[in-house]
Design an enzyme around this catalytic site. Sequence first.
Site, mmCIF file in Angstrom:
data_model
loop_
_atom_site.group_PDB
_atom_site.id
_atom_site.type_symbol
_atom_site.label_atom_id
_atom_site.label_comp_id
_atom_site.label_asym_id
_atom_site.label_seq_id
_atom_site.Cartn_x
_atom_site.Cartn_y
_atom_site.Cartn_z
ATOM 1 N N ASN A 171 20.972 -46.218 72.578
ATOM 2 C CA ASN A 171 21.785 -47.154 73.363
ATOM 3 C C ASN A 171 21.569 -46.838 74.837
ATOM 4 O OD1 ASN A 171 22.823 -47.632 70.837
ATOM 5 N ND2 ASN A 171 24.943 -47.652 71.512
ATOM 6 N N PRO A 185 26.683 -41.679 60.968
ATOM 7 C CA PRO A 185 28.117 -41.439 60.813
ATOM 8 C C PRO A 185 28.859 -41.950 62.040
ATOM 9 C CG PRO A 185 26.963 -39.401 61.345
ATOM 10 C CD PRO A 185 25.911 -40.441 61.091
ATOM 11 N N ASP A 186 30.049 -42.479 61.841
ATOM 12 C CA ASP A 186 30.887 -42.883 62.981
ATOM 13 C C ASP A 186 31.748 -41.674 63.348
ATOM 14 O OD1 ASP A 186 32.934 -43.874 64.662
ATOM 15 O OD2 ASP A 186 32.480 -45.902 63.957
ATOM 16 N N LYS A 221 38.828 -52.798 67.329
ATOM 17 C CA LYS A 221 38.100 -51.532 67.176
ATOM 18 C C LYS A 221 39.074 -50.363 67.064
ATOM 19 C CE LYS A 221 34.010 -51.665 68.946
ATOM 20 N NZ LYS A 221 32.952 -51.799 69.950
ATOM 21 N N LYS A 265 39.028 -48.054 63.766
ATOM 22 C CA LYS A 265 38.598 -46.651 63.829
ATOM 23 C C LYS A 265 39.762 -45.681 63.679
ATOM 24 C CE LYS A 265 34.341 -47.604 66.133
ATOM 25 N NZ LYS A 265 33.097 -46.924 66.442
HETATM 26 N N1 CTP Z 1 31.255 -44.045 68.174
HETATM 27 C C1 CTP Z 1 31.078 -42.880 67.474
HETATM 28 N N2 CTP Z 1 30.109 -42.803 66.497
HETATM 29 C C2 CTP Z 1 29.330 -43.865 66.223
HETATM 30 C C3 CTP Z 1 29.500 -45.075 66.951
HETATM 31 C C4 CTP Z 1 30.458 -45.123 67.928
HETATM 32 O O1 CTP Z 1 31.789 -41.908 67.728
HETATM 33 N N3 CTP Z 1 28.401 -43.762 65.289
HETATM 34 C C5 CTP Z 1 32.334 -44.128 69.166
HETATM 35 C C6 CTP Z 1 31.886 -44.260 70.595
HETATM 36 O O2 CTP Z 1 31.751 -43.001 71.212
HETATM 37 C C7 CTP Z 1 33.028 -45.049 71.202
HETATM 38 C C8 CTP Z 1 33.491 -45.925 70.060
HETATM 39 O O3 CTP Z 1 33.044 -45.278 68.877
HETATM 40 O O4 CTP Z 1 34.112 -44.221 71.549
HETATM 41 C C9 CTP Z 1 33.048 -47.346 70.096
HETATM 42 O O5 CTP Z 1 31.686 -47.467 69.939
HETATM 43 P P1 CTP Z 1 31.000 -48.881 69.703
HETATM 44 O O6 CTP Z 1 29.537 -48.658 69.615
HETATM 45 O O7 CTP Z 1 31.501 -49.848 70.750
HETATM 46 O O8 CTP Z 1 31.645 -49.288 68.315
HETATM 47 P P2 CTP Z 1 30.986 -49.811 67.014
HETATM 48 O O9 CTP Z 1 31.844 -49.378 65.867
HETATM 49 O O10 CTP Z 1 29.569 -49.436 66.944
HETATM 50 O O11 CTP Z 1 31.162 -51.381 67.134
HETATM 51 P P3 CTP Z 1 30.114 -52.507 67.568
HETATM 52 O O12 CTP Z 1 29.993 -53.353 66.366
HETATM 53 O O13 CTP Z 1 30.780 -53.190 68.708
HETATM 54 O O14 CTP Z 1 28.843 -51.808 67.949
#
Ligand code: CTP
Length: 399
Positions: free
Chosen positions: A208, A303-304, A337, A341
Site C-alpha cells: 500500500n 491476517p487483519d 469499519k 473490526k
Molecule cells: N489493518 C490491520 N491489518 C490488516 C489490514 C488493516 O491491522 N491486514 C488495520 C490498519 O492498520 C488500520 C485499519 O486496519 O488501522 C484499517 O485498514 P483498512 O485497510 O482501511 O481496512 P480494510 O479492512 O482493509 O478495509 P478496506 O476494504 O477499506 O480496505
Amino acid sequence: MLAGKRILLIVGGGIAAYKTPELVRQLRAAGAGVSVVLTRAGAEFATPLSLSVVAGEAVHEDLFDVSKEAEIGHIQLSRSADLVLVAPATADLMAKMAQGLANDLASTLLLATDTPVLIAPAMNVRMWDHPATQRNLALLKGDGVRLVGPDVGDMACGEHGPGRMTQPEGIVAACADLLADGPLRGKRVLVTSGPTHEPIDPVRYIANRSSGAQGTAIARALAGLGAEVVFVTGPADVPPPDGVQVVRVETAREMLEAVQAALPVDAGVFAAAVADWRVARAATSKMKKEAGGLPSLEFAENPDILKTVSRMESGRPGLVVGFAAETDDVIAHATAKRDRKGCDWIVANDVSPATGIMGGSENAVHLITGAGVEDWPRMGKDLVARRLADRIATALGAG
Ligand code: CTP
C-alpha cells in the site's frame, strides 16, 4: 529538577571522565541520589575516592565483589534506579551495549536494566564518525536508548568536530527532560506504522502507499507524554522517532507476530497501511521475462492485525485505535469499519488524490468513538498526533 530520583551513573574510560565528579555534584544539587559504577578504564581518569566523596556513597567497581553482591545485587542496583546514565559513553561501551555483551559490571548492568538509559558519548571525532560507531548508535536508538550530545568542539587530542561530552549542566537538563512526569509515564503503548511489503519474488513486492509519517508522529507524541512506546514499522520513508523501541518488519504476518510479542500494552494505535493480500506462493528466485508469457498472481488473505487484537478475549489493550483511509463516503465507511473490526476508536481520513494528504505533511481527520464523530480541522500531521496522544492520555485516565 530531579528531586526524589535515583540515577545510576556508569563512568566509561575516556578523558571526559574527569568531569564526572562535577556531574555527580550537579545531579545531587538538582535533588537526585546517585549510585556510581566505575569501569576499569574509567578509573584511569576519575578516582573512586573523588566520586564516592561527591556521591556520598561507595562506588561500585567489580562484578564479582562478593561482599557488595551480598549487600546489593547488580540486578537490584540497576532496577532501583529511575534512570541509567552512561557518561562518558565511549565507542567501546556503545559497541558492548549494542551487541549485548556483559563481561564487566557496567555492561552487565546495562543488559540487566529495564529502566530508561541515557548516554553522553565522548570520543575522538573519527571514532564518532566511523561507520561502526554510527551503526552501533542506530542499534542503540532502535532499542530506545536516549542520547545527549556529543557536542562539537576542540578535543583533548587536538582535533575538532563532534565527539566532546556535553557539559555537566547539559547532561543534568537532559536527565530532567527524560524524567519529567508526562501523563503517560508508566503506560506502555504500541504503534504500528508504515506499509508492509509482500514479496512476489526476491526483488518485487506489492504494497500500500504509505510514508509512515502519521504513525511516526503519533509514536513521537506518545513518547513525548512519557509513554513507553513499542513502534512496529514496515519499510517507511521517514526515520523512526528517538526514544521508542523500534521493531522493523516487512510483511503483514511479521507485523502480527511483532505486535503479539509486544503485548500486553495499555493502548494500541494501528496506523500501518497493511497489505490486505499477499502473493500465495512468492517465487524464491527472480521471475524472468525470457520465460515468456505474463505472470499471473494468486493472492492469499493476510491476517487483519487490528481485528485480531481488538477481538482478543484476554489481554486486549484497554484502548484500541484503528485508522481508516478512505476515498469516498469517509464517515460511513469508517464507522462500519469500527464495528466490523471491534476497535474502540477509528481515525478516519480522506486520502483521495485531490486532498494531497497521502505523502503530504497535513491531515484532516475525523475521530470516531463510541460517543460519535468529531471533525478535526486540517492541520499538520504532528499536531494531529499530539491531539490524539492527549486524547489517549485522557482515555487511559492519565490526562
Ligand atoms: N489493518 C490491520 N491489518 C490488516 C489490514 C488493516 O491491522 N491486514 C488495520 C490498519 O492498520 C488500520 C485499519 O486496519 O488501522 C484499517 O485498514 P483498512 O485497510 O482501511 O481496512 P480494510 O479492512 O482493509 O478495509 P478496506 O476494504 O477499506 O480496505
